[in-house]
Design a protein around this motif. Structure first.
Motif, PDB file in Angstrom:
ATOM      1  N   MET A 285       0.845  -1.199   0.000  1.00  0.00           N
ATOM      2  CA  MET A 285       0.000   0.000   0.000  1.00  0.00           C
ATOM      3  C   MET A 285       0.881   1.251   0.000  1.00  0.00           C
ATOM      4  SD  MET A 285      -3.125   1.103   0.003  1.00  0.00           S
ATOM      5  CE  MET A 285      -4.086   2.549   0.404  1.00  0.00           C
ATOM      6  N   TYR A 286       0.569   2.167  -0.879  1.00  0.00           N
ATOM      7  CA  TYR A 286       1.357   3.384  -1.002  1.00  0.00           C
ATOM      8  C   TYR A 286       1.008   4.401   0.076  1.00  0.00           C
ATOM      9  CZ  TYR A 286       2.810   1.936  -5.707  1.00  0.00           C
ATOM     10  OH  TYR A 286       3.350   1.266  -6.777  1.00  0.00           O
ATOM     11  N   ASN A 287       2.010   5.221   0.433  1.00  0.00           N
ATOM     12  CA  ASN A 287       1.746   6.445   1.166  1.00  0.00           C
ATOM     13  C   ASN A 287       1.338   7.477   0.124  1.00  0.00           C
ATOM     14  OD1 ASN A 287       1.679   8.746   2.713  1.00  0.00           O
ATOM     15  ND2 ASN A 287       3.909   8.897   2.932  1.00  0.00           N
ATOM     16  N   LEU A 288       0.045   7.637  -0.081  1.00  0.00           N
ATOM     17  CA  LEU A 288      -0.449   8.402  -1.225  1.00  0.00           C
ATOM     18  C   LEU A 288      -0.095   9.880  -1.166  1.00  0.00           C
ATOM     19  CD1 LEU A 288      -3.913   6.657  -1.625  1.00  0.00           C
ATOM     20  CD2 LEU A 288      -1.887   6.368  -3.059  1.00  0.00           C
ATOM     21  N   SER A 289       0.119  10.414   0.022  1.00  0.00           N
ATOM     22  CA  SER A 289       0.458  11.834   0.137  1.00  0.00           C
ATOM     23  C   SER A 289       1.803  12.151  -0.508  1.00  0.00           C
ATOM     24  CB  SER A 289       0.458  12.258   1.606  1.00  0.00           C
ATOM     25  OG  SER A 289       1.430  11.534   2.339  1.00  0.00           O
TER      26      SER A 289
ATOM     27  N   GLN B 241      -0.586  -1.644 -11.988  1.00  0.00           N
ATOM     28  CA  GLN B 241      -1.665  -2.382 -11.326  1.00  0.00           C
ATOM     29  C   GLN B 241      -2.535  -1.530 -10.405  1.00  0.00           C
ATOM     30  OE1 GLN B 241       1.599  -3.882 -11.438  1.00  0.00           O
ATOM     31  NE2 GLN B 241       0.795  -4.918 -13.255  1.00  0.00           N
ATOM     32  N   HIS B 242      -2.066  -0.346 -10.019  1.00  0.00           N
ATOM     33  CA  HIS B 242      -2.786   0.442  -9.025  1.00  0.00           C
ATOM     34  C   HIS B 242      -3.116   1.830  -9.570  1.00  0.00           C
ATOM     35  CE1 HIS B 242      -0.522  -2.565  -6.666  1.00  0.00           C
ATOM     36  NE2 HIS B 242      -1.607  -2.565  -5.898  1.00  0.00           N
ATOM     37  N   SER B 243      -4.348   2.254  -9.345  1.00  0.00           N
ATOM     38  CA  SER B 243      -4.765   3.594  -9.768  1.00  0.00           C
ATOM     39  C   SER B 243      -5.636   4.228  -8.696  1.00  0.00           C
ATOM     40  CB  SER B 243      -5.522   3.525 -11.102  1.00  0.00           C
ATOM     41  OG  SER B 243      -6.704   2.742 -10.973  1.00  0.00           O
ATOM     42  N   TYR B 244      -5.611   5.554  -8.641  1.00  0.00           N
ATOM     43  CA  TYR B 244      -6.350   6.319  -7.637  1.00  0.00           C
ATOM     44  C   TYR B 244      -6.889   7.586  -8.291  1.00  0.00           C
ATOM     45  CZ  TYR B 244      -3.504   3.256  -4.735  1.00  0.00           C
ATOM     46  OH  TYR B 244      -2.889   2.149  -4.198  1.00  0.00           O
ATOM     47  N   ILE B 245      -7.821   8.238  -7.620  1.00  0.00           N
ATOM     48  CA  ILE B 245      -8.407   9.483  -8.117  1.00  0.00           C
ATOM     49  C   ILE B 245      -7.929  10.646  -7.253  1.00  0.00           C
ATOM     50  CG2 ILE B 245     -10.509  10.742  -8.648  1.00  0.00           C
ATOM     51  CD1 ILE B 245     -10.046   8.246 -10.381  1.00  0.00           C
ATOM     52  N   PHE B 246      -7.272  11.606  -7.887  1.00  0.00           N
ATOM     53  CA  PHE B 246      -6.789  12.804  -7.203  1.00  0.00           C
ATOM     54  C   PHE B 246      -7.770  13.938  -7.444  1.00  0.00           C
ATOM     55  CE2 PHE B 246      -4.471  16.865  -7.448  1.00  0.00           C
ATOM     56  CZ  PHE B 246      -4.019  16.945  -6.134  1.00  0.00           C
ATOM     57  N   LYS B 247      -8.224  14.560  -6.360  1.00  0.00           N
ATOM     58  CA  LYS B 247      -9.193  15.651  -6.466  1.00  0.00           C
ATOM     59  C   LYS B 247      -8.673  16.861  -5.709  1.00  0.00           C
ATOM     60  CE  LYS B 247     -14.053  16.754  -5.533  1.00  0.00           C
ATOM     61  NZ  LYS B 247     -15.328  16.241  -4.984  1.00  0.00           N
TER      62      LYS B 247
ATOM     63  N   PRO C 119     -24.584   3.369   4.078  1.00  0.00           N
ATOM     64  CA  PRO C 119     -24.278   2.174   3.281  1.00  0.00           C
ATOM     65  C   PRO C 119     -23.078   2.451   2.378  1.00  0.00           C
ATOM     66  CG  PRO C 119     -26.617   2.719   3.181  1.00  0.00           C
ATOM     67  CD  PRO C 119     -25.949   3.876   3.838  1.00  0.00           C
ATOM     68  N   ASP C 120     -22.489   1.426   1.849  1.00  0.00           N
ATOM     69  CA  ASP C 120     -21.269   1.556   1.047  1.00  0.00           C
ATOM     70  C   ASP C 120     -21.619   1.994  -0.369  1.00  0.00           C
ATOM     71  OD1 ASP C 120     -18.651   1.469   0.313  1.00  0.00           O
ATOM     72  OD2 ASP C 120     -18.572  -0.707   0.064  1.00  0.00           O
ATOM     73  N   ILE C 121     -22.016   3.275  -0.506  1.00  0.00           N
ATOM     74  CA  ILE C 121     -22.458   3.791  -1.802  1.00  0.00           C
ATOM     75  C   ILE C 121     -21.565   4.929  -2.284  1.00  0.00           C
ATOM     76  CG2 ILE C 121     -24.887   3.150  -1.513  1.00  0.00           C
ATOM     77  CD1 ILE C 121     -25.379   6.100  -0.670  1.00  0.00           C
ATOM     78  N   TYR C 122     -20.403   5.102  -1.711  1.00  0.00           N
ATOM     79  CA  TYR C 122     -19.532   6.210  -2.065  1.00  0.00           C
ATOM     80  C   TYR C 122     -18.099   5.693  -2.178  1.00  0.00           C
ATOM     81  CZ  TYR C 122     -18.909   5.888   2.975  1.00  0.00           C
ATOM     82  OH  TYR C 122     -18.672   5.411   4.240  1.00  0.00           O
ATOM     83  N   PRO C 123     -17.274   6.345  -3.000  1.00  0.00           N
ATOM     84  CA  PRO C 123     -15.881   5.925  -3.103  1.00  0.00           C
ATOM     85  C   PRO C 123     -15.129   6.211  -1.806  1.00  0.00           C
ATOM     86  CG  PRO C 123     -16.242   7.950  -4.325  1.00  0.00           C
ATOM     87  CD  PRO C 123     -17.588   7.470  -3.901  1.00  0.00           C
ATOM     88  N   ALA C 124     -14.238   5.316  -1.435  1.00  0.00           N
ATOM     89  CA  ALA C 124     -13.494   5.477  -0.188  1.00  0.00           C
ATOM     90  C   ALA C 124     -12.507   6.633  -0.297  1.00  0.00           C
ATOM     91  CB  ALA C 124     -12.755   4.186   0.146  1.00  0.00           C
ATOM     92  N   LEU C 125     -12.450   7.439   0.759  1.00  0.00           N
ATOM     93  CA  LEU C 125     -11.448   8.495   0.870  1.00  0.00           C
ATOM     94  C   LEU C 125     -10.191   7.877   1.470  1.00  0.00           C
ATOM     95  CD1 LEU C 125     -10.646  11.531   0.788  1.00  0.00           C
ATOM     96  CD2 LEU C 125     -11.615  11.717   3.092  1.00  0.00           C
ATOM     97  N   LEU C 126      -9.094   7.915   0.722  1.00  0.00           N
ATOM     98  CA  LEU C 126      -7.871   7.223   1.138  1.00  0.00           C
ATOM     99  C   LEU C 126      -6.840   8.151   1.774  1.00  0.00           C
ATOM    100  CD1 LEU C 126      -7.449   4.923  -1.994  1.00  0.00           C
ATOM    101  CD2 LEU C 126      -8.619   4.415   0.169  1.00  0.00           C
ATOM    102  N   ALA C 127      -6.846   9.419   1.377  1.00  0.00           N
ATOM    103  CA  ALA C 127      -5.899  10.391   1.940  1.00  0.00           C
ATOM    104  C   ALA C 127      -6.428  11.779   1.645  1.00  0.00           C
ATOM    105  CB  ALA C 127      -4.511  10.209   1.337  1.00  0.00           C
TER     106      ALA C 127
END
Length: 322
Positions: A1-5, A42-48, A71-79
């Motif tokens: 798992m990456y340190n996304l920051s 292999q790994h992709s993320y969304i930067f906003k 409920p699990d209806i939203y994308p997870a916030l990872l950082a």
């Protein structure tokens, strides 16, 4: 798992260093881009980044304090950036893959089912939510229409609808038109902010505008709010079906509405909001300085007119049958 920051520069922009690939998804109102980025194949993320006048802190706060019980209806916030980052704020979300932003009444029904659930959240789950979003409240919208009455009349004349709305608009401006109930509102639930993933799951995104508002706010954005990038065609049958389903779903959570009154009040709300939207769109078209292309604005105007006429027809039919 990456340190996304590590992939974000101190100024709140995405760094290209160490990335295998990056691609722009859409541009915000302030010119900044939401991007998909790949640290490896292999790994992709969304930067906003911050894409409008709202602070990214708000979305991160809503994720922590409101959505955590959803409920699990939203994308997870990872950082995300630290609180108080302001213009340099940013968030990184899980990548949901290809998403389908296409209107159909069955998908909209699934959204309504979720709306009815979060509208019924108890008061303790709403603590800390603001009472306003980025758009004016409906009372302010109505007051603006009264101040710009000549423009509003001209817009209605252009689409062939007589002006008989002073009393209705004034009742909204004075706060007499709607039930006083306030609910958790997504705030900006147009077609671009919900989608179906490749596995068929529904996701509702972009919660930074969440606040307390009338139940009609979310329903209007879902059903009759037009958008230049996400066009849709909602029929009168769709509108009635979605509103009827909302009333039935609300009853499951102990919230009772009279169906006839609810549909009438929604159509009055939508009429006021749609006229105001038409003023905004017409202004953009005349000035020619919008971030949206002219053809998209013209299509948005056509969609807004269709929704407005549908609601006016519903109100007229109710008046004739009374």
């Amino acid at each position: 798992m990456y340190n996304l920051s590590q992939f974000v520069l101190p100024n709140g922009t995405l760094s290209g260093e160490g990335l295998w690939k990056r691609e722009a998804l859409y541009q915000g109102m302030n010119g900044k881009f939401v991007e998909r980025f790949y640290p490896d194949r292999q790994h992709s993320y969304i930067f906003k980044p911050l894409t409008n006048g709202e602070s990214v802190d708000r979305e991160a706060w809503i994720y922590r304090h409101v959505l955590s019980g959803f409920p699990d209806i939203y994308p997870a916030l990872l950082a995300s950036s630290e609180e108080g980052a302001g213009e340099e704020g940013w968030s990184i979300f899980e990548d949901l893959g290809p998403l389908r932003h296409e209107y159909d009444v069955e998908t909209a029904m699934k959204v309504v089912q979720q709306i009815a659930w979060w509208h019924a959240l108890p008061e303790e789950r709403r603590e800390g939510l603001s009472g306003s979003g980025p758009k004016p409240q409906i009372e302010q919208i109505a007051a603006d229409l009264m101040n710009r009455r000549d423009e509003a009349v001209a817009v209605m004349n252009e689409i062939g609808e007589p002006w008989e709305l002073d009393g209705m608009i004034l009742s909204f401006a004075e706060g007499r038109a709607l039930p006083k109930i306030k609910v958790v509102s997504h705030g900006d639930l147009h077609l671009g902010n919900y989608a179906v993933a490749a596995d068929g799951r529904l996701y509702i995104m972009d919660w930074e505008h969440a606040h307390l508002n009338t139940p009609f706010w979310d329903l209007y954005h879902l059903i009759d709010m037009s958008h230049p990038l996400f066009p849709k065609q909602v029929t009168a049958e769709d509108r009635e079906k979605l509103l009827t389903f909302y009333v039935s779903q609300s009853a499951l959570y102990g919230v009772e509405w009279d169906l006839g009154d609810f549909i009438r009040d929604y159509c009055r709300f939508a009429t006021v909001f749609s006229i105001w939207m038409l003023l905004l769109i017409s202004g953009d078209l005349k000035r020619g300085d919008s971030v949206w292309p002219q053809d998209r604005l013209l299509a948005q105007k056509e969609e807004a007119v269709a929704g407005l006429k549908g609601c006016l027809t519903s109100l007229s039919l109710e008046r004739d049958s009374a």
